[in-house]
Scaffold this active site. Sequence first.
Site, PDB file in Angstrom:
ATOM      1  CD  GLN A  53      -6.567   1.814   1.777  1.00 14.84           C
ATOM      2  OE1 GLN A  53      -6.414   0.897   0.994  1.00 14.84           O
ATOM      3  NE2 GLN A  53      -6.946   3.026   1.389  1.00 14.84           N
ATOM      4  NE  ARG A  89      -2.678   1.360  -0.603  1.00 16.75           N
ATOM      5  CZ  ARG A  89      -3.042   0.075  -0.534  1.00 16.75           C
ATOM      6  NH1 ARG A  89      -4.304  -0.253  -0.631  1.00 16.75           N
ATOM      7  NH2 ARG A  89      -2.146  -0.872  -0.307  1.00 16.75           N
TER       8      ARG A  89
END
Length: 302
Positions: free
Chosen positions: A133, A289
Amino acid sequence: MLSHLLSIADLSFNDIINILDSASDLKEKRARGKTKDILRDKTLAMIFEKSSTRTRISFEVAMTELGGHSIYLNYRDIQLGRGESVADTAKVLSRYVHGIMARVYKHETLIELSRNSTVPVINGLCDIEHPCQILADLLTIREYKGKFKDLNYSWIGDGNNVCNSTILACALTGMKMTVACPEGYEPGNEFVERAKEMGGRISIISDPLKAAIKADILSTDVWVSMGDEEEHEQRLNDFKAYQINSKLLEQAKHDVMVLHCLPAHRGEEITAEVVDGPNSAVFDQAENRLHAQKALLLKLLS
Ligand code: CP
Ligand code: NVA
């Protein structure tokens, strides 16, 4: 040589910049319809002990677009869920696949996996960190702000896994971090100490309005993380004053960017007005991501 990614601090500043440069390059090529087949014939096993939308899909798409393959393994569907040891699972998977990504309850499970695996192990979120993340967050910050050094990063809310990794990332990249959280919800002391050892500038306070003053980045996460469900009512009560809303935004710089790893609970940790408003970068963050993890996979698997 990087062999596993269990913590964001497994990466040096240079590693991070290399990954972000590669991610930007892959992102730009994808936009032009160009994909790379660098991971042809490579397989990533993805073990999930918890739910996921972004992590699962972005890793799957990343492997597909790089010419490789991924296997989604809900731990209940493999023998791990019936008591086969983590060590044996790691040894067996290592004979088949080229990398293991795992989302687990306990960080120790990742350590056990990595000790017994001959292929790279990637932390897809655990109780104390969420390094993948944070790579996406850093890519998003660089896209919006063009730099890291001396930016004011303000975290409002739970001192959780995402917060811990962010603390280390701020120290690695020269951002100044302020965490505002209620008493009893502070980030892990070992992360704060480690950040300070790395030269990080970090303060942990309780006043969210104060934390938001002159912020370049305002970030938060859910008040009830996966695994904390039993504390749901208590947490909703304890975090009431820690919402990112327009009043908080007024304290920050006019061009503050708002981050949230998602999923978001509108009306709890963030208002709809802010998360869907002009300062929000959350969907770029979610998209990143994919690009950041592609770059990570290339680094670890190719
Ligand atoms: N941010 C994040 O990790 O989302 P998922 O839980 O959907 O994977
Ligand atoms: N802190 C949250 C992040 C979800 C992506 C959790 O652990 O549930």
